[in-house]
Design an enzyme around this catalytic site. Sequence first.
Site, PDB file in Angstrom:
ATOM      1  N   LYS A 231      -9.329  -6.242 -23.376  1.00 31.93           N
ATOM      2  CA  LYS A 231      -9.282  -5.392 -22.175  1.00 31.93           C
ATOM      3  C   LYS A 231      -8.927  -6.280 -20.973  1.00 31.93           C
ATOM      4  O   LYS A 231      -8.550  -7.432 -21.154  1.00 31.93           O
ATOM      5  CB  LYS A 231     -10.622  -4.683 -21.980  1.00 31.93           C
ATOM      6  CG  LYS A 231     -11.155  -3.987 -23.231  1.00 31.93           C
ATOM      7  CD  LYS A 231     -10.368  -2.751 -23.662  1.00 31.93           C
ATOM      8  CE  LYS A 231     -11.067  -2.078 -24.846  1.00 31.93           C
ATOM      9  NZ  LYS A 231     -10.518  -0.820 -25.281  1.00 31.93           N
TER      10      LYS A 231
HETATM   11  C1  LIG Z   1     -11.610   0.116 -25.937  1.00 29.90           C
HETATM   12  C2  LIG Z   1     -11.956   1.471 -25.500  1.00 29.90           C
HETATM   13  C3  LIG Z   1     -13.261   1.978 -25.659  1.00 29.90           C
HETATM   14  C4  LIG Z   1     -14.316   1.238 -26.431  1.00 29.90           C
HETATM   15  O1  LIG Z   1     -14.794   0.123 -25.761  1.00 29.90           O
HETATM   16  P1  LIG Z   1     -15.965  -0.754 -26.423  1.00 29.90           P
HETATM   17  O2  LIG Z   1     -16.377  -1.693 -25.343  1.00 29.90           O
HETATM   18  O3  LIG Z   1     -15.328  -1.473 -27.589  1.00 29.90           O
HETATM   19  O4  LIG Z   1     -17.042   0.163 -26.846  1.00 29.90           O
HETATM   20  C5  LIG Z   1     -13.551   3.219 -25.133  1.00 29.90           C
HETATM   21  N1  LIG Z   1     -12.626   3.954 -24.501  1.00 29.90           N
HETATM   22  C6  LIG Z   1     -11.353   3.524 -24.347  1.00 29.90           C
HETATM   23  C7  LIG Z   1     -10.374   4.377 -23.610  1.00 29.90           C
HETATM   24  C8  LIG Z   1     -10.974   2.271 -24.860  1.00 29.90           C
HETATM   25  O5  LIG Z   1      -9.695   1.869 -24.739  1.00 29.90           O
END
Ligand SMILES: *Cc1c(COP(=O)(O)O)cnc(C)c1O
Length: 387
Positions: free
Chosen positions: A185
């Site tokens: 991210k």
């Molecule tokens: C990556 C992602 C998640 C999940 O995030 P985690 O921290 O792995 O739980 C949720 N929503 C979206 C839109 C994502 O891209």
Amino acid sequence: MDDLPPIPFGRPMLGQEEREAVLSVLDGPQLVHGPVAAQFETEFAERAQTEFAITVSSCTAGLYLGLLTHGVGPGDEVIVPAMTHVATAHSVELLGAKPVFADVSPESGNIDPAAVKAAVTERTRAIIVVHYLGLPCDMDAIRPIAKAAGALLIEDAALALDASYDGVKVGGLADLASFSFYPVKHMTSAEGGMVTSNNEGISNLVRRQKAFGYDRSLGERTKPGIYDVTLLGNNLRMSEIHAAIGLAQLRKLDAMQAARAENFARIAAGLADVEELTIFPRQLGKAESSHYCLNLNLPRDGSLERDDVVGALKAAGIGTSVHYPSAVSQFSYYREKYGYKPGDFPVAEWIGAQAISLPVGPHLAAGDPDRIVSAVKNAVSHAKSRT
Ligand SMILES: *Cc1c(COP(=O)(O)O)cnc(C)c1O
């Protein structure tokens, strides 16, 4: 093909700062409930321009806790976009409530306000909007729908750190928001997430319910080991080790975000004259993107195969991703449980079937945007010659 190193879709930018921060936690007395997570919360709230920020173990945990503050459970419905990470829908399902999908806009991949409105029933308890690939949703249209329905409004901000809508940053656009620090991210804590809100009551509940429903935190206990339990809670905390990585990343975020914006702009400009491709915008109405990645949409007539384009990019050393590989309604779990059929959410299904995500992250070297542009152009010609 050439000797240049492969460009992965994403790669965490970890260095000396993160290493030192982790070692200093390991040298100290406290691995959870400590000062590093508290400092991370303070600085993150400043960044998101919200009153409250609460560390959690993942974005999924934050979404789940957000719904839990509103008592969402069996018999309740929560509206979510049909095109998102499965985590958005799973957070609802884990509470025994029903995710009700709404289709997305072909212009941006964001939830379509008209579809949200049509999905509201007397069982609707919450709406989760997802700022798709970092572009904020049409909040002016969605807020009154949530209000009229008496529904809690949550931002899934996993890919939208630093994005803004009408000059207000993501994180403060709804009742609460949940961010992700998964490795690829905008920034990482290995695993982790952050809930932000301007609502004190909601924030306090998230804080209690991420830690067993204790009525006071470790620091608030006047007698050691003594607490009461006033609520049902889970254990969805972030450790000091993860918080140390996250805090170090947050302090480097300006440079990382500037690189993303610049890489996005250069690649988008380079591909503007490729008529077969459309790219979701970085700016739309009042929404300004966080430039999570650059999405390519292939022609509607199916004249290019995604596998051909992705294969040619891979041969040229360009890593790609897909956001997301299916409309959530078409994953086996949801399809079998609720009986969804192909065609129920045509725009979400179209995105899932053909879109390609290109890297724009701070791991790109100076010449990489140009290299990605020429590789995409070559890949498109190559794929055309195969059809
Ligand atoms: C990556 C992602 C998640 C999940 O995030 P985690 O921290 O792995 O739980 C949720 N929503 C979206 C839109 C994502 O891209």
